[in-house]
Design an enzyme around this catalytic site. Structure first.
Site, PDB file in Angstrom:
ATOM      1  N   ASN A 170      -5.328   1.949 -13.259  1.00 19.53           N
ATOM      2  CA  ASN A 170      -4.349   1.043 -12.647  1.00 19.53           C
ATOM      3  C   ASN A 170      -2.959   1.651 -12.792  1.00 19.53           C
ATOM      4  O   ASN A 170      -2.701   2.389 -13.738  1.00 19.53           O
ATOM      5  CB  ASN A 170      -4.393  -0.297 -13.395  1.00 19.53           C
ATOM      6  CG  ASN A 170      -3.379  -1.302 -12.878  1.00 19.53           C
ATOM      7  OD1 ASN A 170      -3.224  -1.482 -11.663  1.00 19.53           O
ATOM      8  ND2 ASN A 170      -2.674  -1.973 -13.774  1.00 19.53           N
ATOM      9  N   HIS A 202       0.971   0.495 -13.220  1.00 19.42           N
ATOM     10  CA  HIS A 202       1.718  -0.704 -13.604  1.00 19.42           C
ATOM     11  C   HIS A 202       3.211  -0.382 -13.681  1.00 19.42           C
ATOM     12  O   HIS A 202       3.596   0.628 -14.283  1.00 19.42           O
ATOM     13  CB  HIS A 202       1.216  -1.217 -14.958  1.00 19.42           C
ATOM     14  CG  HIS A 202       1.906  -2.459 -15.393  1.00 19.42           C
ATOM     15  ND1 HIS A 202       1.621  -3.696 -14.858  1.00 19.42           N
ATOM     16  CD2 HIS A 202       2.914  -2.659 -16.284  1.00 19.42           C
ATOM     17  CE1 HIS A 202       2.417  -4.597 -15.405  1.00 19.42           C
ATOM     18  NE2 HIS A 202       3.208  -3.996 -16.272  1.00 19.42           N
ATOM     19  N   GLY A 236       0.785  -1.239   0.000  1.00 20.01           N
ATOM     20  CA  GLY A 236       0.000   0.000   0.000  1.00 20.01           C
ATOM     21  C   GLY A 236       0.810   1.278   0.000  1.00 20.01           C
ATOM     22  O   GLY A 236       0.322   2.323   0.437  1.00 20.01           O
ATOM     23  N   THR A 237       2.033   1.224  -0.529  1.00 19.78           N
ATOM     24  CA  THR A 237       2.785   2.483  -0.560  1.00 19.78           C
ATOM     25  C   THR A 237       2.169   3.466  -1.568  1.00 19.78           C
ATOM     26  O   THR A 237       2.229   4.679  -1.371  1.00 19.78           O
ATOM     27  CB  THR A 237       4.282   2.267  -0.869  1.00 19.78           C
ATOM     28  OG1 THR A 237       4.413   1.583  -2.106  1.00 19.78           O
ATOM     29  CG2 THR A 237       4.968   1.480   0.219  1.00 19.78           C
ATOM     30  N   MET A 267      -3.773  -7.487  -6.865  1.00 17.37           N
ATOM     31  CA  MET A 267      -3.203  -8.596  -7.622  1.00 17.37           C
ATOM     32  C   MET A 267      -4.243  -9.621  -8.077  1.00 17.37           C
ATOM     33  O   MET A 267      -3.968 -10.819  -8.159  1.00 17.37           O
ATOM     34  CB  MET A 267      -2.119  -9.286  -6.774  1.00 17.37           C
ATOM     35  CG  MET A 267      -0.962  -8.370  -6.410  1.00 17.37           C
ATOM     36  SD  MET A 267      -0.219  -7.566  -7.852  1.00 17.37           S
ATOM     37  CE  MET A 267       0.698  -8.940  -8.533  1.00 17.37           C
ATOM     38  N   ILE A 319      -7.209 -10.231 -11.153  1.00 19.65           N
ATOM     39  CA  ILE A 319      -7.760  -9.674 -12.397  1.00 19.65           C
ATOM     40  C   ILE A 319      -9.270  -9.524 -12.261  1.00 19.65           C
ATOM     41  O   ILE A 319      -9.970 -10.446 -11.827  1.00 19.65           O
ATOM     42  CB  ILE A 319      -7.380 -10.580 -13.586  1.00 19.65           C
ATOM     43  CG1 ILE A 319      -5.863 -10.519 -13.779  1.00 19.65           C
ATOM     44  CG2 ILE A 319      -8.102 -10.146 -14.866  1.00 19.65           C
ATOM     45  CD1 ILE A 319      -5.316 -11.464 -14.808  1.00 19.65           C
ATOM     46  N   LEU A 320      -9.766  -8.349 -12.607  1.00 22.67           N
ATOM     47  CA  LEU A 320     -11.212  -8.097 -12.513  1.00 22.67           C
ATOM     48  C   LEU A 320     -11.912  -8.721 -13.727  1.00 22.67           C
ATOM     49  O   LEU A 320     -11.366  -8.728 -14.833  1.00 22.67           O
ATOM     50  CB  LEU A 320     -11.482  -6.589 -12.472  1.00 22.67           C
ATOM     51  CG  LEU A 320     -10.949  -5.859 -11.229  1.00 22.67           C
ATOM     52  CD1 LEU A 320     -10.997  -4.351 -11.433  1.00 22.67           C
ATOM     53  CD2 LEU A 320     -11.747  -6.245  -9.985  1.00 22.67           C
TER      54      LEU A 320
HETATM   55  C1  GRF Z   1       3.242  -1.031  -7.552  1.00 25.81           C
HETATM   56  O1  GRF Z   1       4.589  -1.025  -7.921  1.00 25.81           O
HETATM   57  C2  GRF Z   1       2.353  -1.043  -8.753  1.00 25.81           C
HETATM   58  O2  GRF Z   1       2.948  -0.588  -9.918  1.00 25.81           O
HETATM   59  C3  GRF Z   1       2.010  -2.498  -8.927  1.00 25.81           C
HETATM   60  O3  GRF Z   1       1.989  -3.029  -7.640  1.00 25.81           O
HETATM   61  C4  GRF Z   1       2.860  -2.296  -6.799  1.00 25.81           C
HETATM   62  C5  GRF Z   1       2.113  -2.014  -5.529  1.00 25.81           C
HETATM   63  O4  GRF Z   1       2.932  -1.537  -4.514  1.00 25.81           O
HETATM   64  N1  GRF Z   1       0.771  -2.638  -9.659  1.00 25.81           N
HETATM   65  P1  GRF Z   1       2.292  -0.927  -3.192  1.00 25.81           P
HETATM   66  O5  GRF Z   1       1.380  -1.965  -2.572  1.00 25.81           O
HETATM   67  O6  GRF Z   1       1.554   0.315  -3.574  1.00 25.81           O
HETATM   68  O7  GRF Z   1       3.455  -0.626  -2.299  1.00 25.81           O
END
Ligand code: GRF
Length: 187
Positions: free
Chosen positions: A105, A107, A14-15, A88, A90-91
């Protein structure tokens, strides 16, 4: 300014959620985060929701009808933007159809290159010169919707997966919020 209601979907640390919470605390950021949804009960990001008193819900994505339950929740809360931040799972096509053009999203690659998982590992293996991150709309094909914003960085020859991830994530924290500003600026 009347802020739109947004929901952030997470599965892990969740950063990026943290970065969105920070941005949303500013009066002129176009969204408020009114809900956090996780498909993992131990997702660290849930602690942030607690800390900032943001309502959160956990839905087991292996359970039956879990998407229907999520849809009900976000419709009840009048959410108008869903931000996938490390979600993580897929919808389904049906879910996306129900929220068409309102799911974005982030990525960790320069899309359309390196869709899917293990992006850092694959980029390093292929000796790419640039890495980066992309914010895009979600459509029914994996990591393929219209791009809102993309930013690149140079890969150093001393980089490993850990250092590259750290530098890419530092730009993610900026571009996720910037992409949201752009979505609402033009509306
Ligand atoms: C991020 O790097 C994002 O690009 C990918 O998943 C990671 C999630 O990191 N889809 P965090 O949970 O927000 O730290």
């Amino acid at each position: 300014m009347v802020k739109k209601k947004a929901c952030v979907f997470i599965s892990g640390t969740g950063t990026n959620l943290r970065a969105l919470i920070n941005s949303s605390r500013s009066y002129n950021f176009p969204i408020n985060i009114n809900l956090v949804i996780s498909n993992k009960k131990n997702a660290k990001g849930l602690l942030l929701a607690k800390k900032f008193s943001i309502p959160f819900k956990i839905f087991n994505s292996n359970g039956f009808f879990y998407e229907k339950k999520i849809l009900k929740e976000i419709k009840d809360k009048k959410i108008s933007l869903i931000c996938l931040a490390g979600y993580m799972k897929i919808l389904s096509k049906n879910f996306i159809k129900n929220f068409k053009g309102k799911i974005i999203n982030i990525h960790p690659s320069l899309l359309p290159k390196y869709k899917g998982i293990d992006t850092y590992k694959r980029m390093l293996k292929n000796k790419e010169v640039n890495a980066g991150s992309t914010v895009h709309y979600v459509n029914e094909k994996l990591d393929s919707g219209r791009i809102i914003l993309r930013k690149s960085i140079l890969i150093k020859n001393t980089d490993n997966e850990k250092t590259l991830k750290k530098r890419v994530q530092n730009i993610e924290y900026l571009i996720f919020s910037e992409a949201i500003r752009r979505i609402y600026l033009k509306n």
